[in-house]
Every structure is written in structure tokens, then in C-alpha cells.
Design an enzyme around this catalytic site. Sequence first.
Site, mmCIF file in Angstrom:
data_model
loop_
_atom_site.group_PDB
_atom_site.id
_atom_site.type_symbol
_atom_site.label_atom_id
_atom_site.label_comp_id
_atom_site.label_asym_id
_atom_site.label_seq_id
_atom_site.Cartn_x
_atom_site.Cartn_y
_atom_site.Cartn_z
ATOM 1 C CE1 TYR A 106 -122.560 8.720 3.383
ATOM 2 C CE2 TYR A 106 -123.368 8.384 1.149
ATOM 3 C CZ TYR A 106 -122.435 8.916 2.023
ATOM 4 O OH TYR A 106 -121.370 9.636 1.535
ATOM 5 C CD GLU B 185 -93.952 22.098 -26.317
ATOM 6 O OE1 GLU B 185 -94.159 22.349 -25.127
ATOM 7 O OE2 GLU B 185 -92.998 21.380 -26.711
#
Length: 649
Positions: free
Chosen positions: A180, A419
Site C-alpha cells: 500500500y 463409508e
Amino acid sequence: MIGVDVTFPALFSPGRIGPVEIRNRVLKSPQSTATSNPDGTVTQRTVNHYRRLGEGGVGLVMLEYSHVDDDASKAIHNQLGNSRREHVAGLGWVADEVHSTGAKVGLQIAHGGRQKFLGTAPIKSATDSSWSDIEDQYGVVPTPMTIDEIDGVVTAFGQAAARAHAARFDIVEVHAGHGYLITNFLSPHTNWRDDEYGGSFENRARLLLRIVDEIRASVPRAFPLSIRLSVSDYEPDGIPIDETVTLARLLEEHGVDVLHCSGGHHAGLEWEVSPWYQVRTPHRWGWEAIKAAVTIPVIASGSIVDPETAEDIVASGSADFVSLGRPMLADPDWVAKAQSGRVLEITPCIRCNDGCLHRGLNQGRSAGCSVNPSVTEEGRFPIELAPSPREVAVVGGGPAGLKAAAILHDRGHTVTIHEPGELGGALAHANGFEVKRDLSALVRHLVHEVARRGITVVPEFATAESLCAGGAETVVIATGAVPRKPHFPISGEHRILHAGDVRSVDVPRGDVVVIGGGLQGCEAALRLAETGSAKVTIVEQGPRILANDEVFTDRERLPLFLDAASVEIRTAAAVTAIDEAGVHVRSDAGEDVLNANTVVLALGRANDESRLAADLRDRGVAVSVIGSAERPGRVFDAIHSAFFTARQV
Ligand SMILES: Cc1cc2nc3c(=O)[nH]c(=O)nc-3n(C[C@H](O)[C@H](O)[C@H](O)COP(=O)(O)O)c2cc1C
Ligand code: SF4
């Protein structure tokens, strides 16, 4: 693995900046939320966000950068304003709310300089040194500041600091890093002025030192002043560390109370907001050099993701405080969980830059987070008990399934996960690879969250029959996506793997050809290269790699890391066949054959066309499809779809 008795004594000892006592050594790094009104006044969302951070136990909440004038200092949409007296009421509202949590609160003040993301004229900087991102997009280049304008900015910083004091903040911080305005003056990379603000180090540092003096003259001496610095901008012609060290000494002499050390600038975001393929704590070398040169406290910043690292930094004297940005967007309770030894309960930042930047600020939105759908929407999406708890089966143990299961459990449902393979789904490949440590940490966390709730994991392939027989009233399908099929013939004895099947326990060696230069192919190549035993070539049929909707930091900076890892890249090269001879590739230069001990297919992913959802619906079972089973995506998509679906079941 960390046990429950870990308390991180150095990290959670009180600290002091000037006369201000802080309950621990952890700061929330300033991060633009873009939740203010367009005129810079704060909103209820701004207040909720910062109060929530205070409630999470952090020592000091440093608010995001606020613009100091109504000329060229405002950098971004919905930026916090501190350019007028009428901003003070809202700023004080935030300060009071944060104080009510026991945290201290600071305000960052800034001028955007050449990084005015708004792209509107005027853009003002040290010189006309332009940042290509803005010039290419908006066609606006910076105008070099006149001496009068410099004087005006110095005054504006002083007045902004006085307003921060009036608004009951405990500390004010000047943003003198990250590319900046003040960095534009400090760095020879962007400053080639030939007046008293350019050339020598003394001249380039003049603006910052004048701002410091002005602030010191505008607020009581007991009001601490922090300076946020980039230890370097990491440009070859940029700010060398010996200049930053000299600057640090000068800042101390001029009455600065603490130095907040970050690094990089926006043209090199792999340093400023370091992504998953960058090392963690990349600026440690720099803040340690500064710490050795000053007597005021030093704040360490950048990719301090886990409490063990944070503790080490403070305990070893590397720095006095740590500041965490993205890790606290990911989990505002980072401190509370670390302090009580619940380390695995911390939702880890995966350094993806997706929710906060790519789909957040970069798209004109407020900052979001891939793993925390509630950030900057604090209080809006509570997890409430379901009116009628049900038997819910979650099919699939990837990130979406695991996240959904935990939320469904918390809502009072009885949850089972089905799963047959590894928990972690499409992320399971990350395990054991250094470059994927952030994703591994997320998998560990998600699995832990399921385990500590006592959610049953059925390690079997689920069918409509088995789920109904098990009593499932609602099914959440989170089976993920399937790899796209190759469009070229394959024969011969090569080892052929899908990218997700490249595992650390059985890494391919020798010549490895990765077909597909999207994120999947590039990250597989990095994993392979990390082992040092594979010579990796990526073949991409398009004109460049990472050409789709990849996260911008990956698109722009990951190629540098592939290059550093000696990954060869062949673009505009279509694979026509794989046979005994190798991988046949056609390009404008003709056809050639690449040697390959192993071929890794990274051709993208498609929806799983399994019939499970239809079969269940035929049987009258309520079904939701989430994550990549619904639409292939990234972690952001998996977690968000799990979160918002599980809230509704
Ligand atoms: C969404 C976002 C907004 C940011 N806004 C600011 C800001 O306003 N001021 C600042 O000094 N740094 C800002 N930064 C940089 C962070 O403060 C921090 O230095 C960076 O994210 C790296 O640290 P971390 O790994 O702890 O996130 C921002 C970063 C992100 C991702
Ligand atoms: S979006 Fe990604 S990088 Fe940003 S805070 Fe969340 S997890 Fe971290």
C-alpha cells in the site's frame, strides 16, 4: 498427537504493549471484511464479526484497514471508514462490543496507494509505478503524489489516529506493509522519485517517519502505536531486510510501541497471503532479525496455523506476540480451543484463499471462508435442534459427509456414516505429503469431530436395501465425484493411476507423466516432485495450465512453485494414446512419445451417476445430495453444501 493436557503456557501468558495489558499473546490479524456501508460506517455485521472474535478468547482484535481520507486512500468496496468525525460513533460501537468480551481492540489505518482495488481515479502513489492487475482491469495508473498531497496524507493519518483514540480503541496501527502507499514509498521497486521522498533509504522512509511523528503529536503518549511492516516485499529490486531492520530501530526511536511483522505485497501474494504450497511462517527469518534489533515488542504474522507453532514462536523468544488472520476466519474459537487443549477441535485454515479472497473480496463480496460458512455472517446460521429427530444415514465419508454428519448429530438426529473406504474421501490423498499438510489437518479435524460425537461409521458399501433395512429415514448422499474417463486408447504395461490415488505410501518413481494441467494435475505433480524420486511432466492440451476457475493465487503463483520443483510442463499438447512405447503427444511441433514408468490421469471429475438417490426416492426415503456428488467442486463447495443442507434436515 496432541493430548488434552496441552496448555501452551507461553502463548497464554499475559502480554503488554506500551501500558496496555493483553490477556494472552494472540492477536487477530487485521483483515478486511468489507462489511461496512459504502460510506465506511460500520454495520451490525461488522460488530457481530469482531465481537465473535473477542468471545473466542483472542487477546487483541486488530480491526481491518480503515481509510484515512476521502481522496485516494480508500482501497476496496465497503471498506471501514475513518476519514470523518461521523465515523467515530460506529468505530466506538465496535470497540465497546469487543471490550465487553475481555479482549483489547485496535484499529488499523491505511492509505491504499497503488493497490486501490476499486480501480477508480485518482490512484496515488510514490511514482507512476503501476500494479498490472489494476492497470489491465481498469486502465488507471497511479499519479505520483505532490508534496502538498504528501503533507495532506500525513495530516490525515494523524487525524485518523486521533479518531481511533476518541473511539476508545486501545491501540492504533499504521499499515506500512503489503504494497500500500507507505510501502510504495519505502520500496525502490516502486519508488524512483528524485526529490526528498525518493532515492536514499532515508528519503524513502521519510513519509512513514513523518506519519509516526504526526500521530505521536496527535494522541496521548500512553496510546500505543503499532506499525505493520512487510519484512521484505520479496522483489529482487525491493526492500532488503537490512533496510527494514534500520527502519525498525528508527521507528522505536520515534515512539512506536510495537512492530507487526508480515511480508510481501499484492504482486507477490504467495508471500503476503501464503497459500498451501508455500512454507508456513515464511517471514520468521525477517521478524527474528527485527526482534534482535529493537527493545519494543514484535508481533509475528503469516501462516501461523497451529497452536504448537504459535507456542514455539513465543516460548523461544522468536517474537512476543503472534497474529492470526485466516486461521481465525476459519475458527473464531481458535484461542479458546487451544487454551483448553482441544487442538483437534480447531477447524484449520487450509490456506486455500478461496472463500476469503477468490470468492470473497475479489468478487466484490464480504470476506468468507471455505471451512467456516458463518464468517462475517455471525449469528445468522445457528445450529438448532431438529423439531423431529430422525435416523439419518450419511453415505460417504469425505469432507461433505463428515461435516454434515457432525451437524446432523448436533441437531439431535441419530447419524450413521456409511463409508467402505478411507475417511477423508477425495482429500485422503493428502496424508503424508508435506505440500498437502493443510488439507491433511482438515481431514484429521473432520474425522475427530465425528469420532468425539460417537457417530457410528459403517465400513460397508451402502445400497438402498441396506439403508432401508437399517432404518434410515433420511439419507444424505455425499459419495463425491468420479474421475473423468480418458478419451484416448490405453494399452501396455504402464502403471496408470488417477491423481487421487497417488499416495505417500506407494509413490511412483522414475518418469511420471501427469495428463491434465488443472488443479488436480498440478497438485499431484507437486506431491510427486516432493518425494524427489520422480521426474514429472505435466501434459496439458490447452494453451496454459490452471486455465479454469482455479483460485487466483493458484492460477497466478502455483506455476512458480512447479517450476522450482523442476516439473516440466507441456502445454498445447494433446495425448492421443498410451501404449508400450509411452505417452503419445500431438502438438503444433508434430507427434512425439514421452517415456513413462507411471501415468497419472488428472482429467477432472464428473458427477457420480450411481442410482442410489433414485432407488431411495422410489422407496419413499427423503434424500439430499451434497458436495461433489451434487456438483464437483472444491473444499468450499463441500463444506458449504454440507452445512446448509444439514441445517435443514
Ligand atoms: C481476506 C483478507 C483481508 C485482509 N485484509 C488485511 C487488512 O485489512 N490489513 C492488513 O494489514 N492485512 C490484511 N490481510 C493480510 C492478513 O492480515 C495476514 O497478514 C495474511 O492473511 C497472512 O496471515 P495469516 O496466514 O494469519 O492469514 C488480509 C488478508 C486476507 C486473506
Ligand atoms: S477461505 Fe481458505 S484460506 Fe481463507 S480463511 Fe478460509 S480456509 Fe483459510
